[in-house]
Scaffold this active site. Structure first.
Site, mmCIF file in Angstrom:
data_model
loop_
_atom_site.group_PDB
_atom_site.id
_atom_site.type_symbol
_atom_site.label_atom_id
_atom_site.label_comp_id
_atom_site.label_asym_id
_atom_site.label_seq_id
_atom_site.Cartn_x
_atom_site.Cartn_y
_atom_site.Cartn_z
ATOM 1 N N THR A 1 0.827 -1.209 0.000
ATOM 2 C CA THR A 1 0.000 0.000 0.000
ATOM 3 C C THR A 1 0.862 1.260 0.000
ATOM 4 O OG1 THR A 1 -0.161 -0.182 2.407
ATOM 5 C CG2 THR A 1 -1.960 -1.104 1.125
ATOM 6 N N PHE B 1 -7.208 4.437 6.035
ATOM 7 C CA PHE B 1 -6.614 3.318 6.765
ATOM 8 C C PHE B 1 -7.659 2.446 7.444
ATOM 9 C CE2 PHE B 1 -3.201 6.522 6.652
ATOM 10 C CZ PHE B 1 -2.202 5.760 6.060
ATOM 11 N N CYS C 1 -5.636 0.131 10.121
ATOM 12 C CA CYS C 1 -4.275 -0.335 9.846
ATOM 13 C C CYS C 1 -3.366 -0.066 11.041
ATOM 14 C CB CYS C 1 -3.737 0.369 8.604
ATOM 15 S SG CYS C 1 -1.997 0.027 8.262
#
Length: 499
Positions: free
Chosen positions: A304, A441, A448
């Site tokens: 990512t 996120f 995350c």
């Protein structure tokens, strides 16, 4: 839709845990109909409508979903997926007291490779809580200070490679090199392992193998849904995918075995997983789960971030005024020496550059969605935000997919939403926006875990590259994005001149 019940044995605490989750082949909502894109086709549904590229579902949806309202459905080979993009509804779904993360089919199918790693675990699986609570301190500020030097070191190695290419008049393919960089950073920082990424232009087999695994997981449920032949094809392709993935399994076992054999007490994520008990009884994270977490963190920690960095450089090469402001800030904070390196304390001072990263993640959140289900039957949108009088009833078997790229383009929240404007993230604008309008996120306790690592690394990398080089894109390049479970620019090549 019936609920699938599975009995899973977990070694931590020597408990048998009964976990109940929706089946992976659908997202509930039996008997409900929602708006859908035009051109629905019999059997194939919406995802394979005429003219749509089945390999780019995110981009397809961005093109057709804006006029469908806050809740809509996509039918794919008989399976219904319900999406939400309205900020008020997203705010409800992000309430961890009422809702919990559920696994969309592509993420669920990734479990065949990653098991109950942090990203692919169900929240009620004990190993998720054990690993999460064990690893959270490894991303706190003191740990980030240790990772800083690793990020600088790997960026310097990339700069050496790019300087050589630039002096030879070569263009560099941005995304593959940034993928090497971010893989090397997370491997060294978290596991004290090197892939020797900058010794060759070739992509490491770890990357090619796991990209193939992600691509297969992303499309596996579609393959399984093909009439008559789906189950047979999935069994055959599963065998091939698992055989291919054995390379990664062997690598992970080797990393753990080498650490154990060394007897070293290393202060990194692997050391924490191998040396720190997960409870007061001295229970250790089970060995298989350690490998699952290594793989999860390696992949999530590089795939990512390299995508976000690639998108950021793409936009900066097309926004000369934004780039000029970045350069002015770098000169002010770091000085005019193009070889200067930001210290740990200087990174937060690069406020405009950080806003560039935030705006990049607004337009192109590299993990483009997350799914939520209620903990118990509830009603959402009672205020009319669901487009249904009195609200919409959701059961624990129903899931909604938060489509982040559309959420981040809501014109009521983001004026002129397709324009690249880092000043959207000035403090006064951040305070004025709804709390859940920006979700690159994920959300809540399942957000995350490494987001601070990713943001810190992104600012360092962009600061050093833009302070060192003038970057010139190939003039005819049109942004092309590949989609697996993440988004990544492809074919974006630049020329380099040392400043």
């Amino acid at each position: 839709m019936a609920v699938s019940t599975r009995l899973r044995r977990v070694s931590a605490g020597s408990r048998d845990t009964l976990t109940t989750h929706p089946p992976s082949t659908g997202m509930g909502w039996s008997g409900h109909d929602f708006p859908h894109p035009p051109g629905r086709r019999r059997v194939l549904g919406d995802a394979f409508a005429k003219g749509a590229d089945p390999t780019t579902p995110v981009q397809n949806m961005l093109a057709v979903a804006r006029d469908l309202g806050p809740v809509y459905e996509i039918l794919a080979l008989g399976r219904k997926f319900v999406f939400v993009a309205g900020v008020d509804l997203v705010g409800e779904l992000c309430d961890d007291k009422r809702f919990v993360k559920t696994l969309a089919p592509g993420v669920h199918d990734l479990r065949m490779f990653v098991g109950d790693g942090l990203f692919t675990a169900h929240t009620d699986e004990p190993n998720w809580r054990l690993a999460h609570d064990l690893l959270v301190p490894a991303f706190a500020k003191p740990a980030m200070r240790r990772y800083h030097d690793v990020m600088v070191e790997t960026t310097d190695e990339l700069i050496d490679v790019w300087e050589e290419a630039g002096s030879a008049g070569h263009h560099v393919d941005v995304s593959p090199w940034l993928t090497k960089l971010t893989l090397e950073s997370i491997a060294r920082a978290a596991f004290s392992h090197t892939f020797a990424s900058f010794e060759t232009e070739e992509v490491d087999p770890f990357v090619t193998t796991f990209v193939a695994s992600m691509s297969y997981a992303a499309g596996r449920s579609n393959l399984a849904s093909l009439p008559l032949v789906g189950r047979h094809l999935v069994r055959r392709h599963d065998r091939r995918a698992l055989d291919r993935h054995r390379y990664i399994d062997d690598l992970l076992q080797r990393i753990v075995a080498e650490r154990a054999a060394s007897g070293e007490q290393v202060d990194d994520l692997l050391g924490r997983m191998m040396q720190v008990p997960v409870d007061d009884a001295g229970t250790m994270l089970e060995a298989q789960n350690v490998r699952h977490q290594i793989l999860t963190l390696l992949v999530a920690g590089h795939e990512t971030t390299s995508g976000a960095l690639s998108f950021a450089l793409y936009h900066l090469t097309r926004e000369p005024e934004v780039l000029a402001r970045v350069r002015a800030e770098l000169d002010e904070v770091l000085g005019t020496d193009p070889t200067a390196t930001p210290t740990f304390e200087q990174v937060p001072k690069l406020r405009y550059l950080r806003r560039v990263v935030d705006e990049t993640l607004r337009l192109w959140p590299t993990a483009p969605g997350f799914a939520r289900s209620p903990r118990e039957t509830t009603v959402i949108g009672v205020d009319g935000s669901a487009g249904v009088p009195g609200g919409l009833t959701m059961t624990p078997q129903d899931s909604m997919l938060v489509f982040i790229p559309q959420l981040h383009r809501d014109p009521d929240v983001w004026p002129d939403p397709d324009r690249f404007d880092p000043d959207r993230f000035l403090p006064e604008h951040n305070r004025a926006r709804p709390a859940h309008a920006y979700k690159p996120f994920g959300t809540g306790e399942r957000a995350c875990i490494g987001r601070q690592f990713a943001l810190h690394e992104a600012v360092i990398v962009l600061a050093k590259l833009l302070h060192r080089f003038d970057i010139m894109p190939e003039p005819d390049y049109q942004l092309t994005i590949t989609e697996r479970l993440t988004l990544m620019p492809v074919g974006f090549r630049v020329g380099l001149t040392r400043r």
